[in-house]
Enzyme design. Structure first.
Site, PDB file in Angstrom:
ATOM      1  N   ASN A  13      76.513  90.072  62.191  1.00 46.73           N
ATOM      2  CA  ASN A  13      76.065  90.317  60.943  1.00 46.73           C
ATOM      3  C   ASN A  13      77.217  90.349  59.950  1.00 46.73           C
ATOM      4  O   ASN A  13      77.966  91.437  60.063  1.00 46.73           O
ATOM      5  CB  ASN A  13      75.298  91.554  60.917  1.00 46.73           C
ATOM      6  CG  ASN A  13      74.797  92.013  59.546  1.00 46.73           C
ATOM      7  OD1 ASN A  13      75.027  91.139  58.404  1.00 46.73           O
ATOM      8  ND2 ASN A  13      74.124  93.168  59.333  1.00 46.73           N
ATOM      9  N   TRP A  14      77.625  89.498  59.279  1.00 46.78           N
ATOM     10  CA  TRP A  14      78.768  89.460  58.314  1.00 46.78           C
ATOM     11  C   TRP A  14      78.724  90.266  57.146  1.00 46.78           C
ATOM     12  O   TRP A  14      79.282  90.436  56.461  1.00 46.78           O
ATOM     13  CB  TRP A  14      79.469  88.049  58.105  1.00 46.78           C
ATOM     14  CG  TRP A  14      80.037  87.437  59.297  1.00 46.78           C
ATOM     15  CD1 TRP A  14      80.101  87.997  60.553  1.00 46.78           C
ATOM     16  CD2 TRP A  14      80.490  86.014  59.548  1.00 46.78           C
ATOM     17  NE1 TRP A  14      80.954  87.188  61.413  1.00 46.78           N
ATOM     18  CE2 TRP A  14      80.806  86.101  60.658  1.00 46.78           C
ATOM     19  CE3 TRP A  14      80.477  84.937  58.438  1.00 46.78           C
ATOM     20  CZ2 TRP A  14      81.460  84.636  61.025  1.00 46.78           C
ATOM     21  CZ3 TRP A  14      81.192  83.832  58.894  1.00 46.78           C
ATOM     22  CH2 TRP A  14      81.513  83.637  60.297  1.00 46.78           C
ATOM     23  N   LYS A  15      77.510  90.786  56.882  1.00 50.88           N
ATOM     24  CA  LYS A  15      77.240  91.384  55.665  1.00 50.88           C
ATOM     25  C   LYS A  15      77.803  90.718  54.360  1.00 50.88           C
ATOM     26  O   LYS A  15      77.841  89.704  54.283  1.00 50.88           O
ATOM     27  CB  LYS A  15      77.690  92.852  55.770  1.00 50.88           C
ATOM     28  CG  LYS A  15      77.261  93.342  57.018  1.00 50.88           C
ATOM     29  CD  LYS A  15      77.182  94.824  57.147  1.00 50.88           C
ATOM     30  CE  LYS A  15      76.693  95.555  58.583  1.00 50.88           C
ATOM     31  NZ  LYS A  15      76.938  96.743  58.528  1.00 50.88           N
ATOM     32  N   HIS A  97      67.168  95.436  57.833  1.00 57.75           N
ATOM     33  CA  HIS A  97      68.472  96.164  57.932  1.00 57.75           C
ATOM     34  C   HIS A  97      68.511  97.473  57.361  1.00 57.75           C
ATOM     35  O   HIS A  97      67.912  97.332  56.217  1.00 57.75           O
ATOM     36  CB  HIS A  97      69.599  95.231  57.555  1.00 57.75           C
ATOM     37  CG  HIS A  97      70.674  95.641  58.415  1.00 57.75           C
ATOM     38  ND1 HIS A  97      71.506  96.674  57.546  1.00 57.75           N
ATOM     39  CD2 HIS A  97      71.551  95.446  59.212  1.00 57.75           C
ATOM     40  CE1 HIS A  97      72.609  97.207  58.325  1.00 57.75           C
ATOM     41  NE2 HIS A  97      72.567  96.088  59.243  1.00 57.75           N
ATOM     42  N   GLU A  99      70.458  98.881  55.660  1.00 59.39           N
ATOM     43  CA  GLU A  99      71.209  98.949  54.519  1.00 59.39           C
ATOM     44  C   GLU A  99      70.419  98.405  53.221  1.00 59.39           C
ATOM     45  O   GLU A  99      70.322  98.967  52.231  1.00 59.39           O
ATOM     46  CB  GLU A  99      72.473  98.086  54.558  1.00 59.39           C
ATOM     47  CG  GLU A  99      73.619  98.868  55.195  1.00 59.39           C
ATOM     48  CD  GLU A  99      74.719  97.797  55.841  1.00 59.39           C
ATOM     49  OE1 GLU A  99      74.625  96.670  55.653  1.00 59.39           O
ATOM     50  OE2 GLU A  99      75.506  98.376  56.638  1.00 59.39           O
ATOM     51  N   GLU A 172      69.122  99.939  65.713  1.00 59.00           N
ATOM     52  CA  GLU A 172      70.349 100.767  65.004  1.00 59.00           C
ATOM     53  C   GLU A 172      70.392 101.927  64.508  1.00 59.00           C
ATOM     54  O   GLU A 172      69.718 102.035  63.284  1.00 59.00           O
ATOM     55  CB  GLU A 172      70.849  99.350  64.060  1.00 59.00           C
ATOM     56  CG  GLU A 172      70.861  98.086  64.379  1.00 59.00           C
ATOM     57  CD  GLU A 172      71.751  97.161  63.586  1.00 59.00           C
ATOM     58  OE1 GLU A 172      72.735  96.621  63.895  1.00 59.00           O
ATOM     59  OE2 GLU A 172      71.238  96.934  62.019  1.00 59.00           O
ATOM     60  N   GLY A 178      78.564 101.309  61.145  1.00 61.68           N
ATOM     61  CA  GLY A 178      79.779 101.351  60.344  1.00 61.68           C
ATOM     62  C   GLY A 178      80.375 102.760  60.228  1.00 61.68           C
ATOM     63  O   GLY A 178      81.551 102.937  59.673  1.00 61.68           O
ATOM     64  N   SER A 217      78.308 100.135  65.283  1.00 60.38           N
ATOM     65  CA  SER A 217      79.835 100.538  65.876  1.00 60.38           C
ATOM     66  C   SER A 217      79.951  99.663  67.169  1.00 60.38           C
ATOM     67  O   SER A 217      80.614 100.317  68.155  1.00 60.38           O
ATOM     68  CB  SER A 217      80.025 101.871  65.938  1.00 60.38           C
ATOM     69  OG  SER A 217      80.106 102.404  64.485  1.00 60.38           O
ATOM     70  N   GLY A 238      78.157  94.335  63.520  1.00 57.47           N
ATOM     71  CA  GLY A 238      78.897  94.141  62.060  1.00 57.47           C
ATOM     72  C   GLY A 238      80.278  93.960  62.041  1.00 57.47           C
ATOM     73  O   GLY A 238      80.881  92.756  62.231  1.00 57.47           O
ATOM     74  N   GLY A 239      80.875  95.177  61.357  1.00 50.88           N
ATOM     75  CA  GLY A 239      82.308  95.068  61.367  1.00 50.88           C
ATOM     76  C   GLY A 239      83.287  94.290  62.304  1.00 50.88           C
ATOM     77  O   GLY A 239      83.991  93.541  61.970  1.00 50.88           O
TER      78      GLY A 239
HETATM   79  P1  PGA Z   1      78.646  97.953  62.543  1.00 52.19           P
HETATM   80  O1  PGA Z   1      77.364  97.210  61.803  1.00 52.19           O
HETATM   81  O2  PGA Z   1      78.832  97.258  63.777  1.00 52.19           O
HETATM   82  O3  PGA Z   1      79.875  97.657  61.548  1.00 52.19           O
HETATM   83  O4  PGA Z   1      78.418  99.283  62.843  1.00 52.19           O
HETATM   84  C1  PGA Z   1      75.838  96.805  62.353  1.00 52.19           C
HETATM   85  C2  PGA Z   1      75.078  96.494  61.816  1.00 52.19           C
HETATM   86  O5  PGA Z   1      74.943  96.857  60.558  1.00 52.19           O
HETATM   87  O6  PGA Z   1      74.198  95.325  62.107  1.00 52.19           O
END
Ligand code: PGA
Length: 272
Positions: A13-15, A97, A99, A172, A178, A217, A238-239
């Site tokens: 997930n590149w956001k 998600h 977010e 999640e 994050g 994470s 994510g990151g």
């Molecule tokens: P993260 O994000 O790996 O940066 O914690 C995961 C996600 O939001 O899907």
């Protein structure tokens, strides 16, 4: 009886990162660095990069996913993207998600509508669920996750039956996203079992074969703990998914899990 063998999936997930030019380059590098058998790989770039990433990934075996989809099929929703618009650009779609639940105030009912749109358009949904820190501290983690599943999946269910081809759930925990503070593998695995049980209770046929990913994470270091859990079937990253070496490490570890599952299936088949 043959044991249930679930696939192993690593989704990136590149956001809101990368431009179309960067995204194509990064996708191609990740595809090359993660070319191992048996692991399903998915890259979810921003909408504007879907076409470029799709071209970069052609023939690589890596699938393209969207990060969201609108709850309606078309209409006066400035700036939004609907499921029919994703045809030919994505085969997967992240839905719900945390977010978006937080920033766009997405409700479980809207998330359920999005799942319907995915089903109509043949997109494989990655439904995200997870508790906030205070919910875990108050002992309400499971109830929160089950409530999120109920709220979304009831919209999709027709009578006692629930059909969502290709559904994947990503657990999640919000406090792990994050933050560099991943959950424990055993806790995430326990939640995966709760998720399958809840989905079964909501009428999902074959809930034992529902893939459940962990997200929050995940790095090439933390992935080891999750991918060792038989109840977990991969990760939503994510990151770390913006780094080629990290993705290479995560997918390489996932390939060990996938190979072990493959051997178990072969052995069970041979044993008759
Ligand atoms: P993260 O994000 O790996 O940066 O914690 C995961 C996600 O939001 O899907």
């Amino acid at each position: 009886m043959m044991p249930v063998v679930r696939p192993v999936v690593i989704a990136a997930n590149w956001k809101m990162h990368t431009t179309p030019a960067d995204a194509a380059e990064l996708a191609a590098a990740i595809a090359k660095a993660t070319a191992v058998p048996l692991v399903e790989r998915v890259v979810c770039p921003p909408f504007v990069s879907l076409a470029a990433v799709g071209r970069a990934l052609r023939g690589s075996g890596v699938a393209v996913g969207a990060q969201d989809v609108h709850a309606e099929t078309f209409g006066p929703y400035t700036g939004e993207v609907s499921a029919p618009m994703l045809a030919g650009l994505a085969t997967w779609c992240i839905v719900g998600h945390s977010e978006r639940r937080r920033d766009q105030r997405e409700t479980d009912a809207q998330i359920g509508q999005k799942l319907l749109r995915c089903r109509e358009s043949g997109l494989r949904p990655i439904l995200c669920v997870g508790e906030r820190l205070e919910e875990r501290e108050q002992g309400r983690a499971e109830a929160t996750v089950v409530g999120q599943l109920q709220g979304a999946l009831r919209v999709v269910a027709a009578g006692p039956d629930l059909t969502l081809p290709g559904l994947v759930v990503a657990y999640e925990p919000v406090w792990a996203i994050g933050t560099g503070r991943a959950a424990r593998g055993a806790d995430a695995a326990a939640m995966a079992d709760v998720i399958r049980e809840a989905c079964s209770g909501l009428g999902l046929a074959d809930a034992s074969s529902l893939p459940v990913l962990y997200g929050g994470s995940v790095t090439s270091t933390t992935a080891v703990e999750f991918l060792a859990e038989p109840s977990l079937d991969g990760a939503l990253v994510g990151g770390a998914s913006l780094k080629v070496d990290e993705m290479a490490g995560i997918v390489a570890r996932a390939a060990l899990t996938a190979a072990a599952r493959d051997r178990a299936t072969t052995a069970a088949a041979e044993a008759g």
